[in-house]
Design a protein around this motif. Structure first.
Motif, PDB file in Angstrom:
ATOM      1  N   PHE A 249      47.005  40.022  49.299  1.00 60.59           N
ATOM      2  CA  PHE A 249      46.634  41.232  48.556  1.00 60.59           C
ATOM      3  C   PHE A 249      46.651  42.481  49.430  1.00 60.59           C
ATOM      4  CE2 PHE A 249      43.890  37.753  46.738  1.00 60.59           C
ATOM      5  CZ  PHE A 249      44.707  37.495  45.646  1.00 60.59           C
ATOM      6  N   GLU A 250      47.010  43.593  48.796  1.00 65.57           N
ATOM      7  CA  GLU A 250      46.917  44.870  49.512  1.00 65.57           C
ATOM      8  C   GLU A 250      45.456  45.322  49.604  1.00 65.57           C
ATOM      9  OE1 GLU A 250      49.638  48.019  48.420  1.00 65.57           O
ATOM     10  OE2 GLU A 250      48.092  49.534  48.739  1.00 65.57           O
ATOM     11  N   ASN A 251      44.757  45.247  48.480  1.00 65.73           N
ATOM     12  CA  ASN A 251      43.331  45.589  48.456  1.00 65.73           C
ATOM     13  C   ASN A 251      42.554  44.355  48.048  1.00 65.73           C
ATOM     14  OD1 ASN A 251      43.774  48.309  49.037  1.00 65.73           O
ATOM     15  ND2 ASN A 251      44.032  48.826  46.875  1.00 65.73           N
ATOM     16  N   PHE A 252      41.489  44.067  48.767  1.00 66.77           N
ATOM     17  CA  PHE A 252      40.738  42.872  48.373  1.00 66.77           C
ATOM     18  C   PHE A 252      39.255  43.001  48.649  1.00 66.77           C
ATOM     19  CE2 PHE A 252      42.161  42.050  52.731  1.00 66.77           C
ATOM     20  CZ  PHE A 252      40.996  41.637  53.344  1.00 66.77           C
ATOM     21  N   ILE A 253      38.521  42.137  47.946  1.00 66.15           N
ATOM     22  CA  ILE A 253      37.090  41.992  48.184  1.00 66.15           C
ATOM     23  C   ILE A 253      36.931  40.684  48.932  1.00 66.15           C
ATOM     24  CG2 ILE A 253      34.811  41.774  47.098  1.00 66.15           C
ATOM     25  CD1 ILE A 253      36.097  42.989  44.545  1.00 66.15           C
ATOM     26  N   TRP A 254      36.342  40.745  50.119  1.00 69.37           N
ATOM     27  CA  TRP A 254      36.005  39.503  50.804  1.00 69.37           C
ATOM     28  C   TRP A 254      34.656  39.034  50.280  1.00 69.37           C
ATOM     29  CZ3 TRP A 254      37.987  35.863  53.925  1.00 69.37           C
ATOM     30  CH2 TRP A 254      37.083  34.869  54.338  1.00 69.37           C
ATOM     31  N   ILE A 255      34.545  37.771  49.903  1.00 68.81           N
ATOM     32  CA  ILE A 255      33.248  37.235  49.476  1.00 68.81           C
ATOM     33  C   ILE A 255      33.034  35.893  50.161  1.00 68.81           C
ATOM     34  CG2 ILE A 255      31.845  36.476  47.534  1.00 68.81           C
ATOM     35  CD1 ILE A 255      33.082  38.413  45.751  1.00 68.81           C
ATOM     36  N   ASP A 256      31.945  35.766  50.930  1.00 69.38           N
ATOM     37  CA  ASP A 256      31.594  34.475  51.526  1.00 69.38           C
ATOM     38  C   ASP A 256      31.331  33.464  50.404  1.00 69.38           C
ATOM     39  OD1 ASP A 256      31.750  35.362  54.135  1.00 69.38           O
ATOM     40  OD2 ASP A 256      29.606  35.165  54.570  1.00 69.38           O
TER      41      ASP A 256
END
Ligand SMILES: *[C@@H]1O[C@H](CO)[C@@H](O)[C@H](O)[C@H]1NC(C)=O
Ligand SMILES: *[C@@H]1O[C@H](CO)[C@@H](O)[C@H](O)[C@H]1NC(C)=O
Ligand SMILES: *[C@@H]1O[C@H](CO)[C@@H](O)[C@H](O)[C@H]1NC(C)=O
Length: 516
Positions: A249-256
Protein backbone atom coordinates in the motif's frame (compact mmCIF):
# COMPACT_ATOMS: atom_id res chain seq x y z
CA UNK A 1 27.59 -9.05 -54.13
CA UNK A 2 30.28 -9.22 -51.46
CA UNK A 3 30.04 -5.47 -51.06
CA UNK A 4 26.31 -5.73 -50.41
CA UNK A 5 26.63 -8.46 -47.79
CA UNK A 6 28.27 -6.42 -45.06
CA UNK A 7 25.92 -3.49 -44.87
CA UNK A 8 22.93 -5.83 -44.86
CA UNK A 9 24.39 -7.85 -41.95
CA UNK A 10 25.01 -4.57 -40.15
CA UNK A 11 21.47 -3.57 -40.92
CA UNK A 12 20.16 -6.80 -39.37
CA UNK A 13 22.22 -6.21 -36.23
CA UNK A 14 20.98 -2.65 -36.20
CA UNK A 15 17.36 -3.77 -36.46
CA UNK A 16 17.88 -6.31 -33.66
CA UNK A 17 19.35 -3.63 -31.39
CA UNK A 18 16.50 -1.29 -32.30
CA UNK A 19 13.96 -4.01 -31.49
CA UNK A 20 15.58 -4.60 -28.11
CA UNK A 21 15.58 -0.90 -27.33
CA UNK A 22 11.94 -0.59 -28.38
CA UNK A 23 11.18 -3.56 -26.14
CA UNK A 24 12.95 -1.86 -23.30
CA UNK A 25 10.96 1.28 -23.93
CA UNK A 26 7.64 -0.52 -24.18
CA UNK A 27 7.87 -3.28 -21.64
CA UNK A 28 10.41 -2.13 -19.10
CA UNK A 29 13.48 -3.81 -17.80
CA UNK A 30 12.11 -7.26 -16.94
CA UNK A 31 11.18 -7.99 -20.52
CA UNK A 32 14.40 -6.42 -21.82
CA UNK A 33 16.48 -8.84 -19.78
CA UNK A 34 14.27 -11.74 -20.83
CA UNK A 35 14.79 -10.93 -24.49
CA UNK A 36 18.53 -10.58 -23.92
CA UNK A 37 19.27 -13.68 -21.91
CA UNK A 38 16.84 -16.32 -23.03
CA UNK A 39 17.78 -18.46 -26.04
CA UNK A 40 17.12 -17.85 -29.76
CA UNK A 41 13.56 -19.18 -29.83
CA UNK A 42 12.48 -16.67 -27.23
CA UNK A 43 14.36 -13.91 -29.03
CA UNK A 44 12.51 -14.81 -32.20
CA UNK A 45 9.23 -14.63 -30.33
CA UNK A 46 10.21 -11.19 -29.18
CA UNK A 47 11.02 -10.11 -32.72
CA UNK A 48 7.73 -11.40 -34.08
CA UNK A 49 5.74 -9.70 -31.40
CA UNK A 50 7.74 -6.58 -31.77
CA UNK A 51 5.53 -5.93 -34.79
CA UNK A 52 2.72 -5.24 -32.41
CA UNK A 53 5.30 -3.45 -30.25
CA UNK A 54 6.08 -1.18 -33.17
CA UNK A 55 2.42 -0.64 -33.81
CA UNK A 56 2.00 0.30 -30.15
CA UNK A 57 4.95 2.65 -30.40
CA UNK A 58 3.47 4.36 -33.45
CA UNK A 59 0.07 4.57 -31.76
CA UNK A 60 1.56 5.98 -28.61
CA UNK A 61 3.65 8.50 -30.54
CA UNK A 62 0.50 9.59 -32.36
CA UNK A 63 -1.50 9.94 -29.16
CA UNK A 64 1.20 11.62 -27.15
CA UNK A 65 3.94 10.41 -24.83
CA UNK A 66 3.36 7.39 -22.62
CA UNK A 67 6.01 6.51 -20.10
CA UNK A 68 7.18 2.90 -19.99
CA UNK A 69 5.14 0.55 -17.83
CA UNK A 70 6.60 0.45 -14.30
CA UNK A 71 8.37 -2.65 -13.06
CA UNK A 72 6.28 -5.11 -11.11
CA UNK A 73 6.04 -4.76 -7.34
CA UNK A 74 8.17 -7.90 -6.88
CA UNK A 75 10.88 -6.57 -9.22
CA UNK A 76 11.00 -3.27 -7.35
CA UNK A 77 11.13 -5.08 -4.01
CA UNK A 78 14.06 -7.05 -5.32
CA UNK A 79 15.95 -3.93 -6.41
CA UNK A 80 15.23 -2.31 -3.06
CA UNK A 81 16.30 -5.33 -1.02
CA UNK A 82 19.53 -5.77 -2.99
CA UNK A 83 20.50 -2.15 -2.35
CA UNK A 84 19.37 -2.33 1.23
CA UNK A 85 21.37 -5.45 2.03
CA UNK A 86 24.50 -3.79 0.62
CA UNK A 87 23.89 -0.54 2.52
CA UNK A 88 23.09 -2.26 5.81
CA UNK A 89 26.33 -4.17 5.57
CA UNK A 90 28.47 -1.23 4.47
CA UNK A 91 27.08 1.13 7.08
CA UNK A 92 27.45 -1.10 10.10
CA UNK A 93 28.81 1.09 12.91
CA UNK A 94 32.56 0.37 13.12
CA UNK A 95 32.86 0.63 16.87
CA UNK A 96 31.81 -1.10 20.04
CA UNK A 97 28.14 -0.66 21.07
CA UNK A 98 27.06 2.14 23.40
CA UNK A 99 27.73 1.36 27.05
CA UNK A 100 24.71 2.55 28.95
CA UNK A 101 25.78 3.26 32.45
CA UNK A 102 22.76 2.95 34.71
CA UNK A 103 19.39 3.32 33.06
CA UNK A 104 16.26 5.39 32.79
CA UNK A 105 13.50 4.05 35.01
CA UNK A 106 9.86 4.87 34.37
CA UNK A 107 10.35 8.55 33.51
CA UNK A 108 6.79 9.60 32.67
CA UNK A 109 6.25 12.25 30.06
CA UNK A 110 5.84 15.69 31.61
CA UNK A 111 4.96 18.41 29.09
CA UNK A 112 5.13 21.19 31.69
CA UNK A 113 8.07 20.81 34.03
CA UNK A 114 11.30 20.80 32.07
CA UNK A 115 13.83 18.23 33.21
CA UNK A 116 17.32 17.65 31.82
CA UNK A 117 17.66 14.94 29.22
CA UNK A 118 19.11 11.79 30.77
CA UNK A 119 22.64 11.08 29.59
CA UNK A 120 23.95 7.65 30.50
CA UNK A 121 26.20 6.67 27.59
CA UNK A 122 29.62 6.11 29.10
CA UNK A 123 31.68 5.67 25.91
CA UNK A 124 30.25 8.61 23.89
CA UNK A 125 33.64 10.06 22.90
CA UNK A 126 34.82 6.77 21.54
CA UNK A 127 31.75 5.88 19.46
CA UNK A 128 30.40 9.24 18.26
CA UNK A 129 32.73 9.46 15.23
CA UNK A 130 32.26 5.95 13.84
CA UNK A 131 28.51 5.88 14.48
CA UNK A 132 28.07 9.26 12.85
CA UNK A 133 30.08 8.21 9.83
CA UNK A 134 27.94 5.12 9.31
CA UNK A 135 24.73 7.12 9.91
CA UNK A 136 25.82 9.77 7.38
CA UNK A 137 26.63 7.05 4.85
CA UNK A 138 23.27 5.34 5.24
CA UNK A 139 21.33 8.61 5.07
CA UNK A 140 23.18 9.64 1.89
CA UNK A 141 22.43 6.26 0.30
CA UNK A 142 18.67 6.33 0.98
CA UNK A 143 17.78 9.91 0.12
CA UNK A 144 16.82 8.89 -3.41
CA UNK A 145 15.98 5.18 -3.30
CA UNK A 146 16.17 3.52 -6.73
CA UNK A 147 12.99 1.56 -6.14
CA UNK A 148 9.94 2.34 -4.06
CA UNK A 149 7.89 -0.81 -3.99
CA UNK A 150 4.26 0.08 -3.40
CA UNK A 151 1.20 0.32 -5.61
CA UNK A 152 0.36 3.93 -6.35
CA UNK A 153 -2.89 5.27 -5.00
CA UNK A 154 -3.64 2.26 -2.79
CA UNK A 155 -4.50 2.24 0.89
CA UNK A 156 -4.93 -0.48 3.44
CA UNK A 157 -4.13 -1.88 6.85
CA UNK A 158 -0.87 -3.67 7.71
CA UNK A 159 -0.09 -5.89 10.68
CA UNK A 160 2.06 -8.82 11.73
CA UNK A 161 0.80 -11.83 13.64
CA UNK A 162 2.66 -15.12 13.77
CA UNK A 163 2.09 -17.98 16.21
CA UNK A 164 0.07 -17.08 19.28
CA UNK A 165 -0.65 -13.62 17.86
CA UNK A 166 -2.64 -15.06 14.95
CA UNK A 167 -5.87 -15.88 16.87
CA UNK A 168 -5.71 -12.44 18.51
CA UNK A 169 -5.26 -10.88 15.09
CA UNK A 170 -8.31 -12.69 13.64
CA UNK A 171 -10.51 -11.37 16.48
CA UNK A 172 -9.09 -7.86 15.94
CA UNK A 173 -9.64 -8.13 12.20
CA UNK A 174 -13.29 -9.03 12.81
CA UNK A 175 -13.50 -5.90 14.95
CA UNK A 176 -12.05 -3.82 12.10
CA UNK A 177 -14.75 -5.19 9.78
CA UNK A 178 -17.37 -4.61 12.47
CA UNK A 179 -16.67 -0.85 12.27
CA UNK A 180 -17.64 -1.02 8.58
CA UNK A 181 -14.05 -0.61 7.41
CA UNK A 182 -13.46 -2.17 3.99
CA UNK A 183 -9.75 -1.44 3.58
CA UNK A 184 -7.75 -4.44 2.35
CA UNK A 185 -5.47 -5.93 4.99
CA UNK A 186 -1.97 -7.42 4.71
CA UNK A 187 -0.70 -9.46 7.63
CA UNK A 188 3.00 -10.35 7.73
CA UNK A 189 4.30 -13.65 9.05
CA UNK A 190 7.99 -14.09 9.70
CA UNK A 191 8.51 -17.29 7.72
CA UNK A 192 6.83 -20.44 6.37
CA UNK A 193 6.88 -21.99 9.86
CA UNK A 194 4.43 -19.29 10.92
CA UNK A 195 2.29 -19.71 7.80
CA UNK A 196 -0.97 -21.48 8.66
CA UNK A 197 -2.56 -22.61 5.39
CA UNK A 198 -6.17 -22.93 6.58
CA UNK A 199 -6.15 -19.49 8.22
CA UNK A 200 -4.27 -17.84 5.34
CA UNK A 201 -6.13 -19.51 2.49
CA UNK A 202 -9.65 -19.98 3.83
CA UNK A 203 -10.34 -17.79 6.87
CA UNK A 204 -8.52 -14.54 6.08
CA UNK A 205 -9.53 -14.13 2.41
CA UNK A 206 -13.20 -14.05 3.52
CA UNK A 207 -12.25 -11.05 5.66
CA UNK A 208 -10.31 -9.46 2.78
CA UNK A 209 -6.97 -10.06 4.45
CA UNK A 210 -3.89 -11.58 2.89
CA UNK A 211 -0.94 -13.37 4.49
CA UNK A 212 2.52 -12.17 3.42
CA UNK A 213 5.52 -14.32 4.27
CA UNK A 214 8.43 -12.00 4.98
CA UNK A 215 11.04 -14.70 4.42
CA UNK A 216 9.68 -15.36 0.93
CA UNK A 217 9.93 -11.69 -0.05
CA UNK A 218 13.37 -11.32 1.51
CA UNK A 219 14.70 -14.44 -0.20
CA UNK A 220 14.83 -12.70 -3.58
CA UNK A 221 18.24 -11.44 -2.53
CA UNK A 222 20.44 -14.30 -3.78
CA UNK A 223 24.09 -15.01 -3.27
CA UNK A 224 26.58 -15.94 -6.03
CA UNK A 225 25.32 -19.55 -6.06
CA UNK A 226 21.71 -18.53 -6.49
CA UNK A 227 20.82 -19.43 -2.91
CA UNK A 228 18.83 -17.00 -0.76
CA UNK A 229 21.32 -14.62 0.75
CA UNK A 230 21.02 -14.36 4.50
CA UNK A 231 22.63 -10.92 4.56
CA UNK A 232 19.42 -9.42 5.87
CA UNK A 233 18.31 -11.61 8.70
CA UNK A 234 15.03 -10.41 10.13
CA UNK A 235 14.27 -11.28 13.73
CA UNK A 236 10.85 -11.11 15.31
CA UNK A 237 11.34 -7.70 16.84
CA UNK A 238 12.35 -6.28 13.45
CA UNK A 239 9.26 -7.44 11.55
CA UNK A 240 7.35 -4.18 11.91
CA UNK A 241 9.64 -1.85 9.93
CA UNK A 242 10.27 -4.53 7.27
CA UNK A 243 6.55 -5.27 6.94
CA UNK A 244 5.84 -1.57 6.51
CA UNK A 245 8.57 -1.32 3.88
CA UNK A 246 7.33 -4.35 1.93
CA UNK A 247 3.56 -3.94 2.19
CA UNK A 248 1.99 -3.06 -1.14
CA UNK A 249 0.00 0.00 0.00
CA UNK A 250 0.98 3.59 -0.60
CA UNK A 251 -0.90 4.78 2.49
CA UNK A 252 -1.59 2.47 5.37
CA UNK A 253 -2.63 2.12 8.96
CA UNK A 254 -0.34 -0.07 11.00
CA UNK A 255 -2.27 -1.97 13.67
CA UNK A 256 -0.66 -4.37 16.16
CA UNK A 257 -2.48 -7.70 16.46
CA UNK A 258 -3.88 -6.72 19.87
CA UNK A 259 -5.08 -3.25 18.82
CA UNK A 260 -8.59 -2.49 17.62
CA UNK A 261 -10.23 0.64 16.23
CA UNK A 262 -13.51 1.68 17.86
CA UNK A 263 -14.64 3.42 14.67
CA UNK A 264 -14.02 2.95 10.95
CA UNK A 265 -10.42 4.21 10.57
CA UNK A 266 -10.58 4.76 6.77
CA UNK A 267 -11.20 8.49 7.13
CA UNK A 268 -7.97 8.92 9.09
CA UNK A 269 -6.04 8.41 5.85
CA UNK A 270 -8.00 11.15 4.09
CA UNK A 271 -7.77 13.97 6.62
CA UNK A 272 -5.33 16.01 8.60
CA UNK A 273 -3.07 15.50 10.45
CA UNK A 274 -2.23 12.60 8.10
CA UNK A 275 -2.86 14.34 4.76
CA UNK A 276 -0.33 17.10 5.35
CA UNK A 277 2.38 15.06 7.11
CA UNK A 278 2.18 11.44 5.96
CA UNK A 279 3.27 10.09 9.34
CA UNK A 280 1.12 10.09 12.47
CA UNK A 281 2.09 8.43 15.75
CA UNK A 282 0.49 8.23 19.19
CA UNK A 283 2.12 8.85 22.58
CA UNK A 284 3.22 6.47 25.30
CA UNK A 285 3.08 7.18 29.04
CA UNK A 286 6.83 7.58 29.08
CA UNK A 287 9.14 10.41 28.17
CA UNK A 288 11.23 10.19 25.03
CA UNK A 289 14.60 9.42 26.59
CA UNK A 290 16.89 9.38 23.55
CA UNK A 291 20.43 10.21 24.60
CA UNK A 292 22.12 13.52 23.72
CA UNK A 293 24.67 11.40 21.83
CA UNK A 294 21.95 10.12 19.47
CA UNK A 295 21.13 13.68 18.41
CA UNK A 296 24.83 14.33 17.76
CA UNK A 297 25.17 11.18 15.70
CA UNK A 298 22.09 11.96 13.62
CA UNK A 299 23.02 15.68 13.35
CA UNK A 300 19.86 17.02 14.94
CA UNK A 301 19.50 19.63 17.62
CA UNK A 302 18.37 18.19 20.91
CA UNK A 303 14.62 18.68 21.51
CA UNK A 304 13.39 19.68 24.96
CA UNK A 305 12.18 16.84 27.17
CA UNK A 306 8.78 18.56 27.22
CA UNK A 307 8.48 18.43 23.42
CA UNK A 308 7.03 14.97 22.96
CA UNK A 309 6.42 11.68 24.68
CA UNK A 310 7.89 8.36 23.64
CA UNK A 311 5.90 6.62 20.89
CA UNK A 312 3.37 3.88 21.59
CA UNK A 313 3.69 2.21 18.23
CA UNK A 314 0.67 -0.12 18.35
CA UNK A 315 -0.97 2.10 15.76
CA UNK A 316 0.62 4.38 13.16
CA UNK A 317 -0.46 6.09 9.94
CA UNK A 318 2.17 6.01 7.19
CA UNK A 319 2.47 7.41 3.67
CA UNK A 320 5.15 5.56 1.77
CA UNK A 321 5.16 8.26 -0.87
CA UNK A 322 6.16 10.88 1.68
CA UNK A 323 8.12 8.71 4.09
CA UNK A 324 9.92 6.05 2.12
CA UNK A 325 13.39 7.16 3.30
CA UNK A 326 11.96 7.40 6.84
CA UNK A 327 11.04 3.72 6.71
CA UNK A 328 14.49 2.82 5.38
CA UNK A 329 16.21 4.70 8.19
CA UNK A 330 13.83 3.08 10.70
CA UNK A 331 14.90 -0.28 9.28
CA UNK A 332 18.52 0.75 9.89
CA UNK A 333 17.77 1.76 13.49
CA UNK A 334 16.09 -1.57 14.13
CA UNK A 335 18.55 -3.71 12.20
CA UNK A 336 21.25 -2.33 14.46
CA UNK A 337 18.67 -1.91 17.21
CA UNK A 338 19.44 -4.34 19.99
CA UNK A 339 23.14 -3.52 20.04
CA UNK A 340 23.37 0.10 18.95
CA UNK A 341 20.26 2.19 18.44
CA UNK A 342 17.80 0.94 21.03
CA UNK A 343 20.19 1.67 23.89
CA UNK A 344 20.85 5.10 22.34
CA UNK A 345 17.15 5.86 21.82
CA UNK A 346 15.86 4.60 25.13
CA UNK A 347 18.83 4.30 27.50
CA UNK A 348 17.16 1.32 29.12
CA UNK A 349 13.71 2.90 29.39
CA UNK A 350 10.68 0.67 29.80
CA UNK A 351 9.47 -0.91 26.56
CA UNK A 352 12.66 -0.19 24.61
CA UNK A 353 12.38 -1.39 21.00
CA UNK A 354 11.18 -0.20 17.62
CA UNK A 355 8.75 2.33 19.09
CA UNK A 356 10.67 5.58 18.70
CA UNK A 357 12.65 4.61 15.63
CA UNK A 358 9.98 5.91 13.22
CA UNK A 359 9.69 9.51 14.42
CA UNK A 360 13.42 9.74 15.11
CA UNK A 361 14.10 8.61 11.55
CA UNK A 362 11.63 11.18 10.21
CA UNK A 363 13.15 13.99 12.22
CA UNK A 364 16.73 12.94 11.37
CA UNK A 365 15.74 13.28 7.70
CA UNK A 366 14.11 16.66 8.31
CA UNK A 367 10.68 15.46 7.14
CA UNK A 368 7.38 16.49 8.69
CA UNK A 369 5.43 14.16 10.91
CA UNK A 370 2.71 14.50 13.50
CA UNK A 371 2.55 13.15 17.02
CA UNK A 372 -0.94 13.02 18.55
CA UNK A 373 -1.00 15.31 21.58
CA UNK A 374 -3.85 13.83 23.65
CA UNK A 375 -2.16 11.58 26.20
CA UNK A 376 -2.56 7.82 26.10
CA UNK A 377 -4.89 6.66 28.88
CA UNK A 378 -4.65 3.53 30.97
CA UNK A 379 -7.76 1.45 31.52
CA UNK A 380 -8.17 -0.73 34.57
CA UNK A 381 -10.44 -3.30 36.12
CA UNK A 382 -11.47 -3.84 39.68
CA UNK A 383 -9.37 -6.74 40.81
CA UNK A 384 -10.12 -7.57 44.42
CA UNK A 385 -11.03 -5.53 47.44
CA UNK A 386 -10.53 -2.23 45.73
CA UNK A 387 -7.22 -3.13 44.06
CA UNK A 388 -7.13 -1.96 40.46
CA UNK A 389 -5.19 -3.60 37.67
CA UNK A 390 -4.05 -2.24 34.32
CA UNK A 391 -5.76 -4.03 31.41
CA UNK A 392 -5.45 -1.84 28.33
CA UNK A 393 -4.50 1.55 26.98
CA UNK A 394 -6.49 3.79 24.70
CA UNK A 395 -5.55 6.37 22.08
CA UNK A 396 -7.48 9.41 20.91
CA UNK A 397 -9.13 10.32 17.61
CA UNK A 398 -6.29 12.12 15.77
CA UNK A 399 -8.68 14.30 13.74
CA UNK A 400 -10.45 15.64 16.85
CA UNK A 401 -7.12 16.07 18.61
CA UNK A 402 -5.71 18.00 15.65
CA UNK A 403 -8.76 20.28 15.56
CA UNK A 404 -7.96 21.31 19.14
CA UNK A 405 -4.20 21.70 18.80
CA UNK A 406 -4.49 23.65 15.57
CA UNK A 407 -6.60 26.15 17.54
CA UNK A 408 -3.78 26.20 20.07
CA UNK A 409 -5.83 24.28 22.65
CA UNK A 410 -3.51 21.85 24.44
CA UNK A 411 -5.28 19.44 26.75
CA UNK A 412 -1.91 17.85 27.40
CA UNK A 413 -0.93 20.86 29.52
CA UNK A 414 -4.43 21.79 30.67
CA UNK A 415 -6.91 18.93 30.82
CA UNK A 416 -9.86 21.26 31.37
CA UNK A 417 -9.12 23.37 28.30
CA UNK A 418 -11.57 21.35 26.17
CA UNK A 419 -13.60 18.16 26.12
CA UNK A 420 -11.36 15.17 25.44
CA UNK A 421 -11.37 13.68 21.93
CA UNK A 422 -13.18 10.38 21.65
CA UNK A 423 -11.24 7.15 22.11
CA UNK A 424 -10.30 5.78 18.69
CA UNK A 425 -8.03 2.79 19.37
CA UNK A 426 -7.90 0.26 22.15
CA UNK A 427 -4.61 -1.54 22.75
CA UNK A 428 -5.75 -4.65 24.63
CA UNK A 429 -2.43 -5.66 26.05
CA UNK A 430 -3.40 -7.52 29.19
CA UNK A 431 -5.16 -9.82 28.70
CA UNK A 432 -5.10 -10.36 24.94
CA UNK A 433 -8.38 -11.32 23.27
CA UNK A 434 -7.22 -14.84 22.53
CA UNK A 435 -9.16 -17.80 23.96
CA UNK A 436 -6.01 -19.92 23.77
CA UNK A 437 -4.22 -17.54 26.14
CA UNK A 438 -6.84 -18.13 28.83
CA UNK A 439 -8.92 -15.05 28.12
CA UNK A 440 -11.91 -16.65 29.87
CA UNK A 441 -9.89 -17.52 32.96
CA UNK A 442 -8.23 -14.11 33.09
CA UNK A 443 -11.63 -12.46 32.79
CA UNK A 444 -13.27 -14.54 35.50
CA UNK A 445 -13.59 -11.59 37.86
CA UNK A 446 -15.89 -9.92 35.38
CA UNK A 447 -15.43 -6.92 33.16
CA UNK A 448 -11.96 -5.86 32.12
CA UNK A 449 -12.57 -2.20 31.34
CA UNK A 450 -14.34 -0.39 34.14
CA UNK A 451 -12.36 2.74 34.95
CA UNK A 452 -11.36 5.55 34.97
CA UNK A 453 -14.98 6.53 34.36
CA UNK A 454 -14.16 9.56 32.20
CA UNK A 455 -12.05 7.39 29.88
CA UNK A 456 -14.71 4.69 29.65
CA UNK A 457 -17.27 7.36 28.71
CA UNK A 458 -15.04 8.40 25.82
CA UNK A 459 -15.53 4.87 24.36
CA UNK A 460 -19.01 5.83 23.17
CA UNK A 461 -20.15 2.21 23.29
CA UNK A 462 -19.44 -1.14 24.91
CA UNK A 463 -16.27 -2.04 23.00
CA UNK A 464 -15.38 -4.76 25.51
CA UNK A 465 -18.59 -6.62 24.80
CA UNK A 466 -18.08 -6.38 21.03
CA UNK A 467 -14.48 -7.52 21.19
CA UNK A 468 -15.35 -10.33 23.58
CA UNK A 469 -18.05 -11.48 21.20
CA UNK A 470 -15.62 -11.57 18.27
CA UNK A 471 -13.01 -13.44 20.33
CA UNK A 472 -15.72 -15.94 21.29
CA UNK A 473 -16.79 -16.36 17.67
CA UNK A 474 -13.17 -17.05 16.74
CA UNK A 475 -12.91 -19.60 19.58
CA UNK A 476 -16.09 -21.41 18.56
CA UNK A 477 -15.71 -21.30 14.75
CA UNK A 478 -11.97 -21.99 14.69
CA UNK A 479 -11.47 -24.00 17.87
CA UNK A 480 -9.17 -26.52 16.17
CA UNK A 481 -7.79 -24.33 13.42
CA UNK A 482 -4.81 -22.51 14.89
CA UNK A 483 -1.42 -24.16 15.39
CA UNK A 484 -1.07 -22.48 18.78
CA UNK A 485 -4.42 -23.90 19.92
CA UNK A 486 -3.63 -27.55 19.12
CA UNK A 487 -3.07 -28.47 22.75
CA UNK A 488 -6.01 -26.53 24.18
CA UNK A 489 -9.45 -27.92 24.79
CA UNK A 490 -12.90 -26.54 25.59
CA UNK A 491 -11.97 -23.09 24.42
CA UNK A 492 -15.39 -22.40 22.97
CA UNK A 493 -17.24 -23.67 26.02
CA UNK A 494 -15.11 -21.66 28.45
CA UNK A 495 -15.70 -18.53 26.40
CA UNK A 496 -19.46 -19.13 26.23
CA UNK A 497 -19.64 -19.73 29.95
CA UNK A 498 -18.00 -16.44 30.70
CA UNK A 499 -20.09 -14.67 28.11
CA UNK A 500 -23.30 -15.99 29.66
CA UNK A 501 -22.14 -14.92 33.11
CA UNK A 502 -20.82 -11.49 32.24
CA UNK A 503 -22.39 -10.06 29.11
CA UNK A 504 -25.78 -11.59 28.50
CA UNK A 505 -27.52 -10.60 31.72
CA UNK A 506 -30.01 -7.86 30.81
CA UNK A 507 -30.15 -6.64 34.43
CA UNK A 508 -26.40 -6.28 34.88
CA UNK A 509 -24.99 -2.85 35.67
CA UNK A 510 -22.63 -1.50 33.08
CA UNK A 511 -20.15 1.31 33.18
CA UNK A 512 -21.31 4.44 31.35
CA UNK A 513 -20.01 4.45 27.80
CA UNK A 514 -20.95 7.99 26.84
CA UNK A 515 -21.95 11.34 28.28
CA UNK A 516 -25.49 10.97 26.97
C1 LIG B 1 27.92 16.33 20.99
O1 LIG B 1 28.83 17.06 20.18
C2 LIG B 1 29.33 18.24 20.79
C3 LIG B 1 30.14 18.98 19.76
O2 LIG B 1 31.02 18.12 19.11
C4 LIG B 1 30.09 17.88 22.04
O3 LIG B 1 30.53 19.05 22.69
C5 LIG B 1 29.20 17.10 22.97
O4 LIG B 1 29.94 16.64 24.09
C6 LIG B 1 28.60 15.90 22.27
N1 LIG B 1 27.63 15.25 23.14
C7 LIG B 1 27.77 14.00 23.55
C8 LIG B 1 26.72 13.48 24.44
O5 LIG B 1 28.70 13.30 23.21
C1 LIG C 1 -7.27 25.69 31.59
O1 LIG C 1 -8.31 25.95 30.66
C2 LIG C 1 -9.46 26.50 31.25
C3 LIG C 1 -10.54 26.58 30.17
O2 LIG C 1 -10.09 27.27 29.05
C4 LIG C 1 -9.12 27.87 31.84
O3 LIG C 1 -10.25 28.45 32.45
C5 LIG C 1 -7.99 27.69 32.85
O4 LIG C 1 -7.57 28.96 33.33
C6 LIG C 1 -6.83 26.97 32.24
N1 LIG C 1 -5.87 26.68 33.28
C7 LIG C 1 -4.60 27.01 33.17
C8 LIG C 1 -3.73 26.60 34.31
O5 LIG C 1 -4.16 27.60 32.20
C1 LIG D 1 -24.93 -19.80 27.14
O1 LIG D 1 -26.22 -19.29 26.91
C2 LIG D 1 -26.82 -19.77 25.71
C3 LIG D 1 -28.12 -19.02 25.49
O2 LIG D 1 -28.82 -18.86 26.69
C4 LIG D 1 -27.01 -21.28 25.83
O3 LIG D 1 -27.58 -21.78 24.64
C5 LIG D 1 -25.67 -21.93 26.04
O4 LIG D 1 -25.82 -23.31 26.25
C6 LIG D 1 -24.94 -21.30 27.21
N1 LIG D 1 -23.60 -21.84 27.19
C7 LIG D 1 -22.96 -22.18 28.27
C8 LIG D 1 -21.62 -22.80 28.06
O5 LIG D 1 -23.41 -21.99 29.38
Amino acid sequence: MLMNNRPSRRAIVGILVAVLLINLYLFGRDRFYTSLWIGPTETQLDISDSNSGLRNLVTSLKSGFHPPAPLSLAARQETLLRDLSVQLKEQKPQCSPPKVDGHVDGVTFDPVNLKPRPDHVANADEIQGPMQEAHDGFVAAIKEPKARPYNKGTKGIVSSAGGEYLPTFVASLRMIRRTGCELPVEVFLKDWVEYEPYICEVVLPKLDAQCKVLEEIMDVVRDGQGKPSKHIKVEHFQIKPFAMLLSSFENFIWIDADCVPLHDPTALLGSDPFSSTGLVTWPDFWANTASPLYFNISRQSEPLMTARAATESGVMLVSKRKHFPTLLLAVYYNYYGPEYYWPLLGQGAYGQGDKDTFIQAASALGTTFHTVSEPVAAVERDYDNGAWTFTAMVQADPIEDYKLTSQDIWRVTNATAAKAPRVFFLHASSPKFNAGLELAKKSRRGRLYTRPEDVIRRFGYDIEKSYWQEAMTVACDLEHAFDSWKKSSELCEDMQNHWNKTFSDPDAEFPQFSDN
